[in-house]
Design a protein around this motif. Structure first.
Motif, PDB file in Angstrom:
ATOM      1  N   MET A   1     -11.894 -21.877 -29.510  1.00  0.00           N
ATOM      2  CA  MET A   1     -11.397 -22.829 -28.144  1.00  0.00           C
ATOM      3  C   MET A   1      -9.935 -22.031 -27.829  1.00  0.00           C
ATOM      4  N   ARG A   2     -10.116 -22.054 -26.454  1.00  0.00           N
ATOM      5  CA  ARG A   2      -8.857 -21.361 -25.765  1.00  0.00           C
ATOM      6  C   ARG A   2      -7.934 -22.565 -25.099  1.00  0.00           C
ATOM      7  N   ILE A   3      -6.679 -22.450 -25.349  1.00  0.00           N
ATOM      8  CA  ILE A   3      -5.816 -23.296 -24.674  1.00  0.00           C
ATOM      9  C   ILE A   3      -4.936 -22.579 -23.823  1.00  0.00           C
ATOM     10  N   GLU A   4      -4.797 -22.744 -22.568  1.00  0.00           N
ATOM     11  CA  GLU A   4      -3.619 -22.022 -21.749  1.00  0.00           C
ATOM     12  C   GLU A   4      -2.570 -23.023 -21.318  1.00  0.00           C
ATOM     13  N   ILE A   5      -1.473 -22.774 -21.633  1.00  0.00           N
ATOM     14  CA  ILE A   5      -0.273 -23.682 -21.244  1.00  0.00           C
ATOM     15  C   ILE A   5       0.752 -22.794 -20.301  1.00  0.00           C
ATOM     16  N   TRP A   6       0.894 -23.613 -19.033  1.00  0.00           N
ATOM     17  CA  TRP A   6       1.869 -23.050 -18.375  1.00  0.00           C
ATOM     18  C   TRP A   6       3.133 -23.770 -18.294  1.00  0.00           C
ATOM     19  N   SER A   7       4.192 -22.903 -18.297  1.00  0.00           N
ATOM     20  CA  SER A   7       5.347 -23.515 -18.765  1.00  0.00           C
ATOM     21  C   SER A   7       6.545 -22.667 -18.104  1.00  0.00           C
ATOM     22  N   ASP A   8       7.726 -23.486 -17.793  1.00  0.00           N
ATOM     23  CA  ASP A   8       8.926 -22.789 -17.204  1.00  0.00           C
ATOM     24  C   ASP A   8      10.007 -22.695 -18.051  1.00  0.00           C
ATOM     25  N   ILE A   9      10.987 -21.791 -18.328  1.00  0.00           N
ATOM     26  CA  ILE A   9      11.899 -21.977 -19.216  1.00  0.00           C
ATOM     27  C   ILE A   9      12.893 -22.884 -18.830  1.00  0.00           C
ATOM     28  N   ALA A  10      12.841 -23.272 -17.593  1.00  0.00           N
ATOM     29  CA  ALA A  10      13.949 -24.001 -16.872  1.00  0.00           C
ATOM     30  C   ALA A  10      13.427 -25.589 -16.717  1.00  0.00           C
ATOM     31  N   CYS A  11      12.376 -25.894 -17.414  1.00  0.00           N
ATOM     32  CA  CYS A  11      11.927 -27.095 -17.323  1.00  0.00           C
ATOM     33  C   CYS A  11      12.113 -27.732 -18.585  1.00  0.00           C
ATOM     34  N   PRO A  12      12.937 -28.926 -18.931  1.00  0.00           N
ATOM     35  CA  PRO A  12      13.383 -29.570 -19.916  1.00  0.00           C
ATOM     36  C   PRO A  12      12.014 -30.183 -20.704  1.00  0.00           C
ATOM     37  N   TRP A  13      11.246 -30.680 -20.131  1.00  0.00           N
ATOM     38  CA  TRP A  13      10.011 -31.240 -20.622  1.00  0.00           C
ATOM     39  C   TRP A  13       9.074 -30.242 -21.346  1.00  0.00           C
ATOM     40  N   CYS A  14       9.177 -28.889 -20.983  1.00  0.00           N
ATOM     41  CA  CYS A  14       8.344 -28.166 -21.357  1.00  0.00           C
ATOM     42  C   CYS A  14       8.699 -27.729 -22.782  1.00  0.00           C
ATOM     43  N   PHE A  15       9.909 -27.607 -23.192  1.00  0.00           N
ATOM     44  CA  PHE A  15      10.369 -27.554 -24.453  1.00  0.00           C
ATOM     45  C   PHE A  15       9.718 -28.650 -25.364  1.00  0.00           C
TER      46      PHE A  15
END
Length: 249
Positions: A1-15
């Motif tokens: 199963m493959r999971i791709e996660i888009w994230s921004d270093i400047a996004c507090p909810w991403c952490f």
């Protein structure tokens, strides 16, 4: 199963979302069969390399949010982060464009240390007040995760990995992402936001169950009436007989 996660270093909810997803994945029975790929995204590509002001001023003056609302939002996010073992300090955040840092992450990916570099950058930005737009700091991060600092500086002084970052962002937009974190499982399921671990756990179980079922294109279980579908060359499909638990046709 493959999971791709888009994230921004400047996004507090991403952490926060990263921690919650990892909690769910760690408890998932089939975690060793899950491939996780982190992808780049930018919440504000128009941000200058460095913004001469605080995070509160940036959101209130540039984005038009009332300062009181911004502070309340920061308090809420800080509490949520603390629940995941993260110590956010919005007063010390240096507002900077994250594009160059994303290029470093793509370099880290080629060296097999993407997760380590991502952890360093997210913690540096939200917990330590480090400048994610500063090449000196990015070279320091590179060295800490095992990448030659001089090589990192050389690469960040060029346009290398620029196309990869832009491609990630374009692909997220094509998939309908309008915010991050954004999780995509086997290109069948999308999950938006830093959901509770229980929600991620349920999504993993559902997607895993679906991935183990073989789609049937014709015959019983296909979802179509094989006895009436098509003509001519479809005779072999219509006439296909099967045996089941209750006997054979």
């Amino acid at each position: 199963m493959r999971i791709e996660i888009w994230s921004d270093i400047a996004c507090p909810w991403c952490f926060i979302g990263k921690r919650r997803f990892e909690t769910a994945l760690n408890d998932f029975e089939h975690k060793d069969d899950v491939e996780v790929e982190w992808r780049s995204y930018q919440l504000d590509p128009s941000l200058p390399d460095h913004y001469a002001g605080t995070e509160t001023e940036y959101l209130s003056q540039v984005k038009g949010m009332p300062a009181d609302q911004v502070r309340q939002m920061f308090d809420h996010v800080t509490q949520q982060a603390a629940g995941e073992g993260l110590n956010y300090d919005f007063d010390s955040i240096l507002v900077a464009n994250s594009f160059t840092a994303h290029r470093l992450l793509h370099l880290a990916k080629t060296q097999g240390v993407l997760n380590q570099a991502q952890e360093e950058l997210l913690s540096g930005h939200f917990e330590q007040g480090r400048d994610i737009g500063d090449v000196d700091y990015l070279a320091e991060v590179a060295q800490r995760v095992g990448i030659d600092a001089a090589e990192a500086r050389r690469i960040l002084s060029t346009e290398e990995f620029t196309a990869e970052v832009k491609s990630d962002i374009a692909e997220a937009q094509a998939l309908g992402a309008n915010g991050v974190p954004f999780f995509v499982i086997d290109r069948k399921y999308g999950i938006s936001g830093a959901q509770p671990p229980e929600a991620f756990a349920q999504a993993l179980e559902t997607a895993w169950g679906e991935s183990q079922r073989l789609p049937v294109l014709a015959g019983p279980g296909s979802g179509t009436d094989s006895a009436t579908s098509g003509t001519g060359g479809d005779e072999a499909v219509r006439d296909g007989a099967v045996c089941g638990p209750e006997g054979c046709d």
